[in-house]
Scaffold this active site. Structure first.
Site, PDB file in Angstrom:
ATOM      1  N   ASP A  93       0.923  -1.049  -0.089  1.00 29.63           N
ATOM      2  CA  ASP A  93      -0.060   0.011  -0.061  1.00 29.63           C
ATOM      3  C   ASP A  93       0.883   1.297  -0.044  1.00 29.63           C
ATOM      4  O   ASP A  93       1.675   1.450   1.100  1.00 29.63           O
ATOM      5  CB  ASP A  93      -0.715  -0.103   1.240  1.00 29.63           C
ATOM      6  CG  ASP A  93      -1.576   1.112   1.287  1.00 29.63           C
ATOM      7  OD1 ASP A  93      -1.916   2.050   0.409  1.00 29.63           O
ATOM      8  OD2 ASP A  93      -1.967   1.527   2.510  1.00 29.63           O
ATOM      9  N   GLY A 101       1.158   5.038  -0.021  1.00 31.20           N
ATOM     10  CA  GLY A 101       0.289   6.400   0.307  1.00 31.20           C
ATOM     11  C   GLY A 101       1.183   7.567  -0.081  1.00 31.20           C
ATOM     12  O   GLY A 101       2.252   7.526  -0.799  1.00 31.20           O
ATOM     13  N   ASN A 102       0.938   8.710   0.326  1.00 28.98           N
ATOM     14  CA  ASN A 102       1.492   9.852   0.007  1.00 28.98           C
ATOM     15  C   ASN A 102       2.970  10.228   0.801  1.00 28.98           C
ATOM     16  O   ASN A 102       3.863  10.907   0.421  1.00 28.98           O
ATOM     17  CB  ASN A 102       0.728  11.008   0.232  1.00 28.98           C
ATOM     18  CG  ASN A 102      -0.433  11.365  -0.639  1.00 28.98           C
ATOM     19  OD1 ASN A 102      -0.503  11.337  -1.999  1.00 28.98           O
ATOM     20  ND2 ASN A 102      -1.837  11.133  -0.168  1.00 28.98           N
ATOM     21  N   LYS A 109       3.460   0.884   2.767  1.00 30.28           N
ATOM     22  CA  LYS A 109       3.150  -0.235   3.843  1.00 30.28           C
ATOM     23  C   LYS A 109       3.181  -1.476   3.216  1.00 30.28           C
ATOM     24  O   LYS A 109       2.632  -1.720   2.028  1.00 30.28           O
ATOM     25  CB  LYS A 109       1.938   0.127   4.522  1.00 30.28           C
ATOM     26  CG  LYS A 109       2.018   1.063   5.701  1.00 30.28           C
ATOM     27  CD  LYS A 109       1.751   2.773   4.949  1.00 30.28           C
ATOM     28  CE  LYS A 109       0.499   2.686   4.342  1.00 30.28           C
ATOM     29  NZ  LYS A 109       0.391   4.274   3.727  1.00 30.28           N
ATOM     30  N   GLY A 132      -9.554   6.848  -5.692  1.00 23.95           N
ATOM     31  CA  GLY A 132      -8.135   6.184  -5.206  1.00 23.95           C
ATOM     32  C   GLY A 132      -8.152   4.922  -5.009  1.00 23.95           C
ATOM     33  O   GLY A 132      -9.123   4.299  -4.261  1.00 23.95           O
ATOM     34  N   ASP A 189      -6.609   3.111  -2.995  1.00 23.94           N
ATOM     35  CA  ASP A 189      -6.362   2.784  -1.519  1.00 23.94           C
ATOM     36  C   ASP A 189      -7.921   2.848  -0.890  1.00 23.94           C
ATOM     37  O   ASP A 189      -8.250   2.150  -0.016  1.00 23.94           O
ATOM     38  CB  ASP A 189      -5.397   3.578  -1.087  1.00 23.94           C
ATOM     39  CG  ASP A 189      -5.736   5.257  -1.113  1.00 23.94           C
ATOM     40  OD1 ASP A 189      -6.504   5.456  -2.067  1.00 23.94           O
ATOM     41  OD2 ASP A 189      -5.210   5.951  -0.104  1.00 23.94           O
ATOM     42  N   ARG A 190      -8.697   3.923  -1.201  1.00 19.29           N
ATOM     43  CA  ARG A 190      -9.998   3.986  -0.877  1.00 19.29           C
ATOM     44  C   ARG A 190     -10.903   2.796  -1.317  1.00 19.29           C
ATOM     45  O   ARG A 190     -11.555   2.374  -0.429  1.00 19.29           O
ATOM     46  CB  ARG A 190     -10.460   5.386  -1.190  1.00 19.29           C
ATOM     47  CG  ARG A 190      -9.813   6.630  -0.747  1.00 19.29           C
ATOM     48  CD  ARG A 190     -10.248   7.985  -1.331  1.00 19.29           C
ATOM     49  NE  ARG A 190     -11.855   8.165  -1.298  1.00 19.29           N
ATOM     50  CZ  ARG A 190     -12.618   9.153  -1.936  1.00 19.29           C
ATOM     51  NH1 ARG A 190     -11.862   9.686  -2.769  1.00 19.29           N
ATOM     52  NH2 ARG A 190     -13.641   9.430  -1.591  1.00 19.29           N
ATOM     53  N   THR A 235      -1.428  11.342   5.435  1.00 16.57           N
ATOM     54  CA  THR A 235      -1.369  12.650   4.715  1.00 16.57           C
ATOM     55  C   THR A 235      -2.560  13.426   4.468  1.00 16.57           C
ATOM     56  O   THR A 235      -2.693  14.706   4.790  1.00 16.57           O
ATOM     57  CB  THR A 235      -0.422  12.547   3.680  1.00 16.57           C
ATOM     58  OG1 THR A 235       0.477  11.821   3.864  1.00 16.57           O
ATOM     59  CG2 THR A 235       0.172  14.077   3.155  1.00 16.57           C
TER      60      THR A 235
END
Length: 257
Positions: free
Chosen positions: A7, A9-10, A14, A103, A105-106, A133
């Site tokens: 994962d 992210g900004n 992870k 997104g 991830d969402r 973030t």
């Protein structure tokens, strides 16, 4: 068949290594690295892991960062696969105006949330909050339809915006309190209550829409900071995106691009 989930992210990457690509598999190892240090993953954090045979990931950090992560996978000879948000998957229907623009991830977190809800009892609405973030607050109805969601700046972005947009507010990080009496506490309390208020407002909208209280799931690096500031019952989890990736991998072994 060890299975790697990622994962990006900004701010951080992870990762988790599971014993198999399906829900409920044993989590063998996990970690997180700031994006500035991901070029060392193969030589450091991943150097002594049992080799995964497959991987699936989601990323919002852009193509350049994704390519750097893929270079680290070369040590295992893994073919990278990345989730793209779809109109529907794993019992979740994507109600975004343009589904592919949601997104990833969402999208994956909502799939993980839906699976959690169904595993714990009868179908219920869910409110999925990820605090990093940026902060996202996404609503699912009891049938698994994504109704829509909010995007807010996270704690750090709020404070940076205040510092850059005002004079004399470069102050140490404060504490959250009911009636702040110094600028540091006022800034931290204002940002925290602003995020908590957005969650509570969306929770109220979802109750009005669905006629029952949703399961509130909170995830992300800063979720532990926000969680105590809401009066709503919630579940705090670090693995919601990982759980969604496992759901997708089990449903379609070739999921991703």
């Amino acid at each position: 068949m060890n299975f790697l989930v990622i994962d990006i992210g900004n701010t951080r990457l992870k990762w988790g290594l599971y014993a198999a690509p399906h829900p409920g598999a044993e989590l063998l190892a996990h970690g997180a690295s700031f994006l500035e240090t991901i070029d060392r993953l193969a030589d450091e954090e991943w150097a002594h892991l049992p080799a995964p045979t497959h991987m699936l990931g989601c990323t919002v950090a852009g193509l350049a960062v994704r390519r750097r992560a893929e270079e680290q996978l070369d040590a295992w000879g893994l073919a990278p696969r990345w989730v793209v948000s779809q109109p529907s998957a794993c019992g979740v229907t994507n109600g975004y105006e343009h589904p592919a623009r949601l997104g990833s991830d969402r999208w994956v977190a909502m799939i993980g949330a839906r699976a959690r809800v169904l595993a714990s009892g009868p179908p219920r609405p869910a409110l999925v909050v990820m605090v990093g973030t940026a902060v996202t607050v996404d609503a699912l109805d009891a049938e698994g339809r994504f109704l829509g969601g909010l995007i807010l700046p996270g704690f750090g972005l709020m404070l940076k915006a205040m510092e850059s947009g005002t004079a004399g507010l470069k102050v140490p990080t404060g504490e959250v309190c009911l009636f702040p009496t110094n600028t540091s506490d006022a800034l931290m309390s204002g940002g925290t209550y602003g995020i908590a208020g957005a969650i509570e407002r969306m929770h109220r909208h979802l109750v009005q829409r669905c006629g029952q209280a949703p399961v509130l799931l909170m995830s992300g690096g800063a979720a532990v900071k926000l969680a105590p500031e809401t009066d709503l019952p919630f579940v705090l989890t670090d693995t919601l995106v990982f759980e969604g990736l496992l759901q997708l991998a089990a449903a379609d072994p070739y999921q991703g691009t």
